[in-house]
Design a protein around this motif. Sequence first.
Motif: not given
Length: 103
Positions: A37-50
């Motif tokens: 579902g929507g539990e993943v914090n996409v913004r945080k995951a994107g920043i960590l990947a960057f």
Amino acid sequence: MKASSLAYDVVKYIGAAYLFWMGLKLLLNLKHDFPMGGEVNVRKAGILAFLRGFLTNLLNPKIGVFYVTFLPQFIPTQANVTVDSFVLALIHVGLTMLWFTLL
């Protein structure tokens, strides 16, 4: 010359240690439990990947070798080498970010 050799060796060994740590972390954490579902914090995951990609490139001596050997051929002899090298590097970064955004 000796200082640049030492700096290259330091970056090379820190980069190797970082890649070893990333690989070991991946091997030890083979089971990935992704929330549904929507539990993943996409913004945080994107920043960590960057940040992970940025650190990997920063500790990769081949990136520096690329810029030192490839970019100077596109700089005119009368130009300011520092400024033009920086502009070309920024163009490369911009194109890379555009490509990965589209990808």
